[in-house]
Scaffold this motif. Structure first.
Motif, mmCIF file in Angstrom:
data_model
loop_
_atom_site.group_PDB
_atom_site.id
_atom_site.type_symbol
_atom_site.label_atom_id
_atom_site.label_comp_id
_atom_site.label_asym_id
_atom_site.label_seq_id
_atom_site.Cartn_x
_atom_site.Cartn_y
_atom_site.Cartn_z
ATOM 1 N N ASN A 10 0.832 -1.199 0.000
ATOM 2 C CA ASN A 10 0.000 0.000 0.000
ATOM 3 C C ASN A 10 0.873 1.259 0.000
ATOM 4 O O ASN A 10 0.417 2.346 0.287
ATOM 5 N N PRO A 43 -7.811 0.535 -2.384
ATOM 6 C CA PRO A 43 -7.876 0.156 -0.969
ATOM 7 C C PRO A 43 -9.066 -0.748 -0.688
ATOM 8 O O PRO A 43 -10.147 -0.570 -1.247
ATOM 9 N N PRO A 45 -11.458 -2.573 2.399
ATOM 10 C CA PRO A 45 -11.775 -2.535 3.833
ATOM 11 C C PRO A 45 -11.192 -3.762 4.525
ATOM 12 O O PRO A 45 -10.932 -4.787 3.895
ATOM 13 N N LEU A 46 -11.005 -3.638 5.818
ATOM 14 C CA LEU A 46 -10.502 -4.761 6.591
ATOM 15 C C LEU A 46 -11.497 -5.913 6.504
ATOM 16 O O LEU A 46 -12.693 -5.735 6.719
ATOM 17 N N PHE A 47 -10.984 -7.098 6.144
ATOM 18 C CA PHE A 47 -11.841 -8.272 5.994
ATOM 19 C C PHE A 47 -12.467 -8.654 7.324
ATOM 20 O O PHE A 47 -11.820 -8.644 8.364
ATOM 21 N N THR A 48 -13.735 -9.000 7.270
ATOM 22 C CA THR A 48 -14.416 -9.621 8.399
ATOM 23 C C THR A 48 -15.354 -10.687 7.849
ATOM 24 O O THR A 48 -16.071 -10.440 6.874
ATOM 25 N N GLY A 84 0.496 -6.535 5.226
ATOM 26 C CA GLY A 84 -0.856 -6.605 5.759
ATOM 27 C C GLY A 84 -1.897 -6.352 4.684
ATOM 28 O O GLY A 84 -2.976 -6.961 4.686
ATOM 29 N N ALA A 85 -1.571 -5.470 3.732
ATOM 30 C CA ALA A 85 -2.508 -5.161 2.647
ATOM 31 C C ALA A 85 -2.780 -6.397 1.795
ATOM 32 O O ALA A 85 -3.935 -6.688 1.445
ATOM 33 N N LYS A 87 -2.262 -9.608 2.720
ATOM 34 C CA LYS A 87 -2.928 -10.619 3.549
ATOM 35 C C LYS A 87 -4.412 -10.310 3.659
ATOM 36 O O LYS A 87 -5.256 -11.201 3.514
ATOM 37 N N ASN A 88 -4.743 -9.045 3.867
ATOM 38 C CA ASN A 88 -6.148 -8.653 3.945
ATOM 39 C C ASN A 88 -6.867 -8.974 2.636
ATOM 40 O O ASN A 88 -7.971 -9.519 2.639
ATOM 41 N N ASP A 91 -7.492 -12.665 2.265
ATOM 42 C CA ASP A 91 -8.522 -13.168 3.179
ATOM 43 C C ASP A 91 -9.906 -13.143 2.533
ATOM 44 O O ASP A 91 -10.774 -13.929 2.905
ATOM 45 N N TYR A 92 -10.130 -12.280 1.558
ATOM 46 C CA TYR A 92 -11.405 -12.219 0.844
ATOM 47 C C TYR A 92 -11.565 -13.358 -0.169
ATOM 48 O O TYR A 92 -12.667 -13.671 -0.589
#
Length: 184
Positions: A10, A43, A45-48, A84-85, A87-88, A91-92
């Motif tokens: 990022n 960008p 959003p943080l995965f949940t 982290g970008a 990995k996030n 995760d999707y």
């Protein structure tokens, strides 16, 4: 044949992204269609796992992955792992979007090599049922740097990148042809 490239930094003007842009030129020169996802410009959003109504940027990335015959993932190495970008973003991804597709892993590190990030990235690819290419690319301070087009300045490193990209393309073409033959 279509390949999706994901630049996992990022950071603007990241070394891993610049190298991936150079690899994009190699693929296009070989008449490969490319979809380039730059996480510094897209960008997410943080995965949940509590929200499956994905943001349009996430849907765009997932569509590019699903449409690709192969995938190239590039990351900087942070604290011995991937960004982290990236990995996030991964995760999707669901296994059915990557299963059976070849994946080439690329890393840039502040030290000599980014082997830890490549190992972690290949573990994620295995868990998504992708096919890790036997080649991988890692560049660090000892690799001689990159030119303005992202090409490695060191001839040996440049040849290594070209060889890895060529083997990835060859593997992707063979697997795509085999899948097409199996599906009739």
């Amino acid at each position: 044949m279509k390949v999706t490239l994901i630049a996992g930094s990022n950071r603007a003007n990241a070394t891993s992204t610049n190298l991936l842009k150079y690899m994009e030129t190699l693929l296009k020169a070989d008449r490969v269609s490319v979809s380039f996802i730059d996480l510094s410009e897209l960008p997410l959003p943080l995965f949940t796992p509590d929200n499956w109504d994905f943001h349009p940027n996430v849907r765009h990335m997932l569509g590019a992955i699903a449409d690709g015959d192969g995938l190239i993932l590039a990351t900087p190495e942070y604290h011995g792992s991937i960004s982290g970008a990236l990995k996030n973003a991964l995760d999707y991804v669901q296994a059915d979007q990557v299963a059976g597709k070849p994946v080439l892993s690329v890393s840039s590190a502040g030290g000599p090599l980014g082997v830890s990030s490549l190992t972690h990235l290949q573990t994620i690819v295995r868990n998504l049922h992708g096919i890790n290419c036997p080649e991988w690319i890692s560049i660090g301070y000892g690799s001689g740097g990159l030119g303005p087009d992202g090409a490695p300045l060191d001839e040996g490193v440049r040849e290594r990148v070209l060889s890895a990209v060529n083997r990835f393309v060859e593997t992707t073409r063979k697997l795509t042809a085999a899948a097409a033959a199996a599906n009739g």
